[in-house]
Write a protein that holds these residues in place. Sequence first.
Motif, PDB file in Angstrom:
ATOM      1  N   VAL A  24       0.841  -1.201   0.000  1.00  7.82           N
ATOM      2  CA  VAL A  24       0.000   0.000   0.000  1.00  7.82           C
ATOM      3  C   VAL A  24       0.878   1.254   0.000  1.00  7.82           C
ATOM      4  CG1 VAL A  24      -1.636   1.342   1.388  1.00  7.82           C
ATOM      5  CG2 VAL A  24      -1.999  -1.106   1.044  1.00  7.82           C
ATOM      6  N   THR A  25       1.952   1.236   0.770  1.00  7.71           N
ATOM      7  CA  THR A  25       2.856   2.385   0.806  1.00  7.71           C
ATOM      8  C   THR A  25       3.483   2.616  -0.568  1.00  7.71           C
ATOM      9  OG1 THR A  25       3.307   1.903   3.123  1.00  7.71           O
ATOM     10  CG2 THR A  25       4.806   3.416   2.025  1.00  7.71           C
ATOM     11  N   ARG A  26       3.857   1.557  -1.246  1.00  9.88           N
ATOM     12  CA  ARG A  26       4.413   1.677  -2.609  1.00  9.88           C
ATOM     13  C   ARG A  26       3.383   2.258  -3.571  1.00  9.88           C
ATOM     14  NH1 ARG A  26       9.134   0.192  -3.618  1.00  9.88           N
ATOM     15  NH2 ARG A  26      10.240  -1.068  -2.132  1.00  9.88           N
ATOM     16  N   ARG A  79      13.543  -2.077  -5.315  1.00 10.32           N
ATOM     17  CA  ARG A  79      14.861  -2.251  -4.708  1.00 10.32           C
ATOM     18  C   ARG A  79      15.286  -0.931  -4.086  1.00 10.32           C
ATOM     19  NH1 ARG A  79      13.537  -6.735  -5.470  1.00 10.32           N
ATOM     20  NH2 ARG A  79      14.540  -8.361  -6.661  1.00 10.32           N
ATOM     21  N   LEU A  80      16.251  -0.988  -3.184  1.00 12.50           N
ATOM     22  CA  LEU A  80      16.708   0.203  -2.483  1.00 12.50           C
ATOM     23  C   LEU A  80      17.160   1.321  -3.430  1.00 12.50           C
ATOM     24  CD1 LEU A  80      17.167   1.578   0.235  1.00 12.50           C
ATOM     25  CD2 LEU A  80      19.433   0.517   0.306  1.00 12.50           C
ATOM     26  N   PRO A  81      17.945   1.047  -4.478  1.00 16.06           N
ATOM     27  CA  PRO A  81      18.332   2.150  -5.374  1.00 16.06           C
ATOM     28  C   PRO A  81      17.126   2.848  -6.014  1.00 16.06           C
ATOM     29  CG  PRO A  81      19.728   0.254  -5.771  1.00 16.06           C
ATOM     30  CD  PRO A  81      18.643  -0.198  -4.835  1.00 16.06           C
ATOM     31  N   ALA A  82      16.091   2.100  -6.365  1.00 12.93           N
ATOM     32  CA  ALA A  82      14.886   2.698  -6.943  1.00 12.93           C
ATOM     33  C   ALA A  82      14.157   3.541  -5.900  1.00 12.93           C
ATOM     34  CB  ALA A  82      13.962   1.619  -7.481  1.00 12.93           C
ATOM     35  N   ASP A  83      14.104   3.049  -4.672  1.00 15.91           N
ATOM     36  CA  ASP A  83      13.450   3.795  -3.597  1.00 15.91           C
ATOM     37  C   ASP A  83      14.189   5.098  -3.305  1.00 15.91           C
ATOM     38  OD1 ASP A  83      11.689   1.686  -3.489  1.00 15.91           O
ATOM     39  OD2 ASP A  83      12.424   0.886  -1.583  1.00 15.91           O
ATOM     40  N   VAL A  84      15.504   5.031  -3.282  1.00 20.29           N
ATOM     41  CA  VAL A  84      16.298   6.239  -3.035  1.00 20.29           C
ATOM     42  C   VAL A  84      16.128   7.227  -4.185  1.00 20.29           C
ATOM     43  CG1 VAL A  84      18.661   7.122  -2.777  1.00 20.29           C
ATOM     44  CG2 VAL A  84      17.948   5.090  -1.513  1.00 20.29           C
ATOM     45  N   TYR A  85      16.135   6.723  -5.416  1.00 19.98           N
ATOM     46  CA  TYR A  85      15.919   7.584  -6.583  1.00 19.98           C
ATOM     47  C   TYR A  85      14.562   8.288  -6.476  1.00 19.98           C
ATOM     48  CZ  TYR A  85      14.686   8.886 -11.345  1.00 19.98           C
ATOM     49  OH  TYR A  85      14.260   9.576 -12.451  1.00 19.98           O
ATOM     50  N   ALA A  86      13.512   7.541  -6.147  1.00 20.75           N
ATOM     51  CA  ALA A  86      12.177   8.133  -6.022  1.00 20.75           C
ATOM     52  C   ALA A  86      12.151   9.173  -4.901  1.00 20.75           C
ATOM     53  CB  ALA A  86      11.148   7.039  -5.761  1.00 20.75           C
ATOM     54  N   MET A 137       8.200   7.218   0.732  1.00 19.84           N
ATOM     55  CA  MET A 137       9.502   6.651   0.372  1.00 19.84           C
ATOM     56  C   MET A 137      10.427   6.600   1.587  1.00 19.84           C
ATOM     57  SD  MET A 137       8.853   5.671  -2.553  1.00 19.84           S
ATOM     58  CE  MET A 137      10.376   4.760  -2.523  1.00 19.84           C
ATOM     59  N   THR A 138      10.344   7.590   2.465  1.00 25.91           N
ATOM     60  CA  THR A 138      11.142   7.560   3.694  1.00 25.91           C
ATOM     61  C   THR A 138      10.766   6.332   4.522  1.00 25.91           C
ATOM     62  OG1 THR A 138      11.350   9.971   3.726  1.00 25.91           O
ATOM     63  CG2 THR A 138      11.722   8.818   5.812  1.00 25.91           C
ATOM     64  N   ALA A 139       9.474   6.058   4.643  1.00 26.45           N
ATOM     65  CA  ALA A 139       9.025   4.887   5.402  1.00 26.45           C
ATOM     66  C   ALA A 139       9.548   3.596   4.772  1.00 26.45           C
ATOM     67  CB  ALA A 139       7.497   4.864   5.473  1.00 26.45           C
ATOM     68  N   LEU A 140       9.476   3.493   3.450  1.00 23.20           N
ATOM     69  CA  LEU A 140       9.957   2.280   2.775  1.00 23.20           C
ATOM     70  C   LEU A 140      11.466   2.110   2.919  1.00 23.20           C
ATOM     71  CD1 LEU A 140       7.798   2.393  -0.464  1.00 23.20           C
ATOM     72  CD2 LEU A 140       7.672   0.692   1.368  1.00 23.20           C
ATOM     73  N   ILE A 141      12.199   3.200   2.773  1.00 20.70           N
ATOM     74  CA  ILE A 141      13.659   3.117   2.891  1.00 20.70           C
ATOM     75  C   ILE A 141      14.061   2.732   4.311  1.00 20.70           C
ATOM     76  CG2 ILE A 141      15.787   4.491   2.845  1.00 20.70           C
ATOM     77  CD1 ILE A 141      14.473   6.027   0.448  1.00 20.70           C
ATOM     78  N   LEU A 142      13.454   3.387   5.306  1.00 21.26           N
ATOM     79  CA  LEU A 142      13.787   3.063   6.693  1.00 21.26           C
ATOM     80  C   LEU A 142      13.406   1.631   7.036  1.00 21.26           C
ATOM     81  CD1 LEU A 142      12.873   6.364   8.572  1.00 21.26           C
ATOM     82  CD2 LEU A 142      15.146   5.475   8.002  1.00 21.26           C
ATOM     83  N   ALA A 143      12.268   1.171   6.561  1.00 24.16           N
ATOM     84  CA  ALA A 143      11.858  -0.219   6.828  1.00 24.16           C
ATOM     85  C   ALA A 143      12.871  -1.194   6.230  1.00 24.16           C
ATOM     86  CB  ALA A 143      10.468  -0.477   6.247  1.00 24.16           C
ATOM     87  N   ALA A 149      19.407  -4.382   8.943  1.00 25.76           N
ATOM     88  CA  ALA A 149      20.189  -4.343  10.186  1.00 25.76           C
ATOM     89  C   ALA A 149      19.745  -5.459  11.136  1.00 25.76           C
ATOM     90  CB  ALA A 149      20.042  -2.984  10.855  1.00 25.76           C
ATOM     91  N   ARG A 150      18.456  -5.679  11.214  1.00 23.01           N
ATOM     92  CA  ARG A 150      17.926  -6.729  12.084  1.00 23.01           C
ATOM     93  C   ARG A 150      18.401  -8.104  11.612  1.00 23.01           C
ATOM     94  NH1 ARG A 150      13.096  -5.001  12.082  1.00 23.01           N
ATOM     95  NH2 ARG A 150      12.346  -6.233  10.339  1.00 23.01           N
TER      96      ARG A 150
END
Length: 163
Positions: A24-26, A79-86, A137-143, A149-150
């Motif tokens: 849903v966030t995406r 993927r993370l690079p796409a999320d950061v780009y967005a 996008m901040t929520a997705l990147i942090l998640a 990390a977990r």
Amino acid sequence: MSPPAAPAARSHRRPRHVRPVHAVTRIVAAAALAVDAYYHAHLAPQYDGVSASISQGDLFRIEAALAALAALLVLVWRRLPADVYAWLVAAGGLALLLIYRYMDVGKLGPIPNMYEPSWYTEKWITAVAQAVAVVAMTALILARVWARARRSRTTFEDEPRVL
């Protein structure tokens, strides 16, 4: 006496209740980026007259293309690079919108003076869409970062200790 059983392998997959939230966030982020792309493309012809070496209309078209690509990547590549780009597209667009709304920066090299000290419906909608995209996008990147990390912490803790 038999050796102790090895601990069960832990799955690195997200819990089932997290997947719909991420989906849903995406979708929200992609929709916000699509709104950003639409309004920039829609408004571009009105700003073709504001130009230095490049017109403000051309810059709007570039922003529309970047936002459309970001929306597509958020939905398809995930993927993370796409999320950061967005995130960069949305945050950069919002930052520039606010800067040129409140500050008369003037002409910067080939970039025309885009100072426009007023709000109108399309500008408000674009600002809200960009802000929504930044938050999503901040929520997705942090998640993603927290999950990574977990996993690394869990993997480290599961390794046998040598004394």
